[in-house]
Scaffold this active site. Structure first.
Site, PDB file in Angstrom:
ATOM      1  N   ASP A  71       1.395  -1.298   0.027  1.00 28.57           N
ATOM      2  CA  ASP A  71       0.072   0.391   0.061  1.00 28.57           C
ATOM      3  C   ASP A  71       1.075   1.306  -0.511  1.00 28.57           C
ATOM      4  OD1 ASP A  71      -2.053  -1.504   0.165  1.00 28.57           O
ATOM      5  OD2 ASP A  71      -2.668  -1.036   2.321  1.00 28.57           O
ATOM      6  N   HIS A 215       3.642  -2.445   3.236  1.00 28.68           N
ATOM      7  CA  HIS A 215       3.270  -0.526   2.940  1.00 28.68           C
ATOM      8  C   HIS A 215       4.913  -0.715   2.094  1.00 28.68           C
ATOM      9  CE1 HIS A 215       1.072  -0.463   6.089  1.00 28.68           C
ATOM     10  NE2 HIS A 215       0.138   0.144   5.329  1.00 28.68           N
TER      11      HIS A 215
END
Length: 259
Positions: A71, A215
């Site tokens: 992400d 991430h």
């Protein structure tokens, strides 16, 4: 000259009955001629949108699959992550933020598409969608849809609400745009604990059908990926995109946490 060499020779500027322009020694095999052609073509204008590789015949009902998801990018470390994934022939899904795409210029996204990764919508500004009006939710999703399609030609069919925060309004706006909501069942908490060893350990808790949250904006996460790929591969896992994980069209607006 062999038949296969005729069109390549013409593209290279080789004369079939006279002097070659430019002069290039005839290669000993097709591969060498193809390399020469590619070298010349490297200076030609390239297509704006990448061509994804062919779909793989992965059946996650038969083999152990895990979906690694990243992400908040693309960021300064995304290119290094793509290098690692390519080295291990692993595919992943990237939930991108529109403003990050705008800053990045789209280069990393085009590489993702070309290398077989999947793209998902993670809003324009990482706003908590449940705190916005219907119009606000729509804007966050639409702006990211548009910039990703402009840069890659891909119309995304997956979204991940920032912070995992969703409700009926988020579901409705996602559904109207053909976007399925993807959450996760393995959270590495890499944003909180910037420790590669911890990320590897938590990702190692994945089970067949898991969706792992990470991430690509954190260097410690990228540093963890080689080891976690090796560890999971040793357990016979195949690293797949979310579409490969499910192997079917997902329902727009519906939430998915694992296969």
């Amino acid at each position: 000259m062999q038949v296969w060499a005729v069109p390549l020779a013409m593209a290279l500027g080789l004369g079939l009955g006279g002097t070659a322009v430019p002069p290039i020694d005839p290669p000993a095999d097709p591969a060498r001629l193809a390399r020469q052609l590619a070298a010349i073509q490297s200076g030609w204008p390239q297509p704006r949108h990448p061509v994804p590789p062919p779909a793989r015949g992965v059946d996650c009902a038969e083999v152990k699959c895990v979906a690694l998801t990243f992400d908040d990018g693309p960021g300064e470390h995304t290119g290094a992550l793509l290098d690692v994934l390519a080295e291990h022939r692993a595919r992943a899904t990237f939930f991108v933020i529109g403003v990050m795409v705008e800053e990045n210029g789209g280069g990393d996204l085009r590489r993702m598409v070309a290398e077989g990764h999947e793209l998902g919508n993670h809003s324009w500004s990482h706003a908590q969608l449940t705190a916005l009006s219907r119009d606000g939710i729509a804007s966050e999703l639409d702006r990211t849809q548009k910039i990703v399609e402009r840069e890659t030609g891909v119309r995304m069919v997956l979204m991940r609400p920032p912070y995992g925060a969703t409700d009926g309004r988020v579901a409705a706006e996602s559904r109207s745009r053909g976007l399925s909501q993807i959450l996760w069942d393995v959270d590495t908490l890499d944003w909180r604990d910037r420790d590669s060893a911890v990320v590897v350990r938590r990702a190692g808790e994945a089970a067949p059908g898991s969706i792992v949250l990470m991430h690509d904006i954190h260097r410690t996460t990228i540093d963890a990926v080689p080891e976690l790929l090796e560890d999971l591969a040793a357990e016979d896992y195949t690293f797949v995109t979310l579409s490969e994980l499910y192997g079917r069209k997902l329902t727009p607006g519906k939430r998915y946490l694992r296969r």
